[in-house]
Design a protein around this motif. Structure first.
Motif, mmCIF file in Angstrom:
data_model
loop_
_atom_site.group_PDB
_atom_site.id
_atom_site.type_symbol
_atom_site.label_atom_id
_atom_site.label_comp_id
_atom_site.label_asym_id
_atom_site.label_seq_id
_atom_site.Cartn_x
_atom_site.Cartn_y
_atom_site.Cartn_z
ATOM 1 N N LYS A 49 5.515 -0.753 1.228
ATOM 2 C CA LYS A 49 5.902 -0.721 0.146
ATOM 3 C C LYS A 49 4.543 -0.997 -0.895
ATOM 4 O O LYS A 49 3.927 -2.081 -0.618
ATOM 5 C CB LYS A 49 6.835 -1.923 -0.137
ATOM 6 N N ASN A 147 6.279 4.492 -4.690
ATOM 7 C CA ASN A 147 6.823 3.293 -4.289
ATOM 8 C C ASN A 147 6.794 2.893 -2.669
ATOM 9 O O ASN A 147 6.387 1.676 -2.365
ATOM 10 C CB ASN A 147 8.398 3.253 -4.664
ATOM 11 N N ASN A 399 6.068 -1.484 -7.942
ATOM 12 C CA ASN A 399 7.177 -2.231 -7.332
ATOM 13 C C ASN A 399 6.946 -3.738 -7.955
ATOM 14 O O ASN A 399 7.691 -4.590 -7.568
ATOM 15 C CB ASN A 399 7.001 -2.464 -5.901
#
Length: 403
Positions: A49, A147, A399
Motif C-alpha cells: 500500500k 494506491n 493513501n
C-alpha cells in the motif's frame, strides 16, 4: 476487491489518474508489459500500500513524448510503501513493514546482482539487462504511482525501516531513497568526490540537488551547481552551493570567478539527453553537458553521469540523436585521462547507508530538494508544474499517510 487508482501516461504532455486492477502475484498483459513476462508468477513478491511515490525527471521524458512509451503505461518508479500481502515464498518481510523500494528491480540471484550491480540485473527484463517499475522498455513491471503496487523478490529488494513511527515522521526524506538520493550520491561517488574536492554539478533539478547534497556529505570543499532556471539555482544556494547561471554562457568563466581557476576536480551530469546549449536563447544540444564537463574537469578526474541517455528518442533533434548517437569530443576526454561512469544507479549499494544518515539527522534531503506532498489526483498538475520548471520535488500521497 480493493480498488486501485494510478497515474498513467496518455499522450505527449498528458497524464491521467485512471482505475487499474489491484495487483496479483502473477504478471498480466498490459501497456508496456513485455510479452515474455506475461504469466510470470511472483510468489517471491509482496503487495505494498503506497505511502509515498514521487514524480521523477525520468518520468517527464516519457510524458514529453521523448520515448516510445505506450498510452496507459502506469508511471512511477520511486516507491515507498507498507506491506499488505506477502507471497508464498517471502520469508523475512512481514505484513505491516514499511519499506523503501529501489527503483531498479533485481533478482538477487544472477551474476550481476551478486556483484552488487543491481541496476543491470540479468533476469527481470527479457530485452536487456536492467529493469524498473513503470518505465518504457524496462520489462513492463507496473508503476507505483498508485494506491497499490507489486514488488518482486521482496526479501532482496525491499529496505525495511527499523521503526514505523520514526519512518512516517521522516517520510519526506526517506522517500528519496528509492531513487534520487542514491542516484545523486552515485553520481558524486563515481565522479570521485571526497574531502576537499571542488565539484561541478550540471543541472539543478532534484537529481542535481541530490548530487550536490551528496557532495557535501562526502566532504567536498566547494560544490557548484549550473542551470538556467533561477528558482532552481536559488534552491541550490539555499543549502550552501555556489551557482552558475548558464543562460549567461558556459560554465568555465563563472567557475573561474568562484575558484580562481576554470576547472574542478569532479564533474556530475544530472541533465541527460534533453540538454540545451549555453546562453539565453540556447536550443537543444544533447551533447552540451558531457562536452562541457570534459572541458572543465581537471586532467585525471572523473565524470559521474546519472543523467539519463537513451537509445531511442522520437523527438531527437536529428537522426543521430534519435538513436542516442551524440557528437562527443571524446578526444578531449582521452587527452585528459578522464574516467566516465554511466547507467542506472545500483540503489542497493547505497540506500541503507543513506537511510542511516537520514534517521540520525546527518542530512536533510527533503529540504534540499524542496519536497512537497500532493494527493494522487493532483498528479497531472504536479507533472505540469514540474515540467514548467518548478523548483520542487513532488511527492504523491495516494493513501493519506503524509500530512
Amino acid at each position: 476487491m480493493t480498488g486501485n487508482k494510478a497515474v498513467a501516461y496518455k499522450e505527449p504532455g498528458k497524464v491521467e489518474v485512471i482505475d487499474v486492477d489491484y495487483p496479483t502475484f502473477e504478471l498480466k498483459d498490459g501497456p508496456g508489459v513485455n510479452p515474455a513476462n506475461v504469466g510470470r508468477t511472483v510468489n517471491h513478491g509482496v503487495i505494498l500500500k503506497t505511502v509515498a511515490t514521487n514524480i521523477c525527471g525520468s518520468d517527464q521524458h516519457m510524458v514529453r513524448g521523448r520515448t516510445t512509451a505506450p498510452p496507459d503505461l502506469v508511471l512511477g518508479h520511486e516507491i515507498t510503501g507498507e506491506v499488505v500481502e506477502v507471497g508464498r515464498d517471502v520469508e523475512f518481510i512481514k505484513v505491516g513493514d514499511i519499506c523503501s523500494v529501489p527503483f531498479n528491480i533485481a533478482c538477487g540471484r544472477c551474476r550481476n546482482c551478486k556483484e552488487r550491480k543491481t541496476g543491470i540485473c540479468l533476469n527481470v527484463n527479457p530485452d536487456r539487462p536492467g529493469s524498473a517499475y513503470g518505465y518504457v522498455d524496462m520489462g513492463g513491471w507496473v508503476g507505483g504511482q498508485a494506491n497499490y503496487v507489486l514488488v518482486p523478490y521482496a526479501d532482496w529488494n525491499l529496505l525495511k525501516f527499523p521503526d514505523r513511527d520514526q519512518a512516517l515522521e521522516k517520510m519526506l526524506d526517506l522517500t528519496m531513497l528509492s531513487d534520487i538520493f542514491p542516484t545523486g550520491f552515485h553520481g558524486a561517488v563515481t565522479a570521485g568526490v571526497g574531502v576537499g574536492s571542488t565539484v561541478y554539478v550540471a543541472g539543478a533539478g532534484p537529481v542535481g540537488l541530490a548530487a550536490a547534497t551528496s557532495a557535501h556529505l562526502l566532504g567536498a570543499a566547494v560544490v557548484i551547481v549550473g542551470d538556467m532556471n533561477a528558482d532552481r539555482l536559488a534552491q541550490a544556494k539555499s543549502f550552501g552551493c555556489e551557482t552558475v547561471d548558464l543562460s549567461k554562457g558556459g560554465p568555465a568563466e563563472q567557475i573561474e570567478q568562484i575558484l580562481g581557476v576554470p576547472e574542478v576536480d569532479c564533474g556530475v551530469d544530472a541533465v541527460g539527453f534533453e540538454a540545451r546549449g549555453h546562453g539565453s536563447n540556447a536550443s537543444e544540444a544533447p551533447a552540451t553537458v558531457l562536452n562541457s564537463l570534459m572541458e572543465i574537469t581537471a586532467a585525471g578526474g572523473a565524470l559521474g553521469i546519472p543523467g539519463l541517455y537513451v537509445t531511442g528518442d522520437p523527438g531527437g533533434i536529428d537522426e543521430a540523436a534519435k538513436k542516442g548517437a551524440l557528437s562527443l569530443s571524446l578526444g578531449t576526454g582521452w587527452a585528459k585521462s578522464l574516467s566516465f561512469t554511466t547507467g542506472q544507479c545500483p540503489v542497493m549499494k547505497y540506500n541503507r547507508q543513506l537511510m542511516m544518515a537520514i534517521l540520525h539527522d546527518r542530512v536533510s534531503i527533503a529540504k534540499n530538494v524542496n519536497a512537497k506532498a500532493i494527493p494522487l489526483d493532483e498528479a497531472p498538475k504536479g507533472y505540469a508544474e514540474f515540467d514548467a520548471g518548478a523548483a520542487t520535488k513532488y511527492v504523491l500521497n495516494p493513501n493519506g499517510y503524509l500530512s
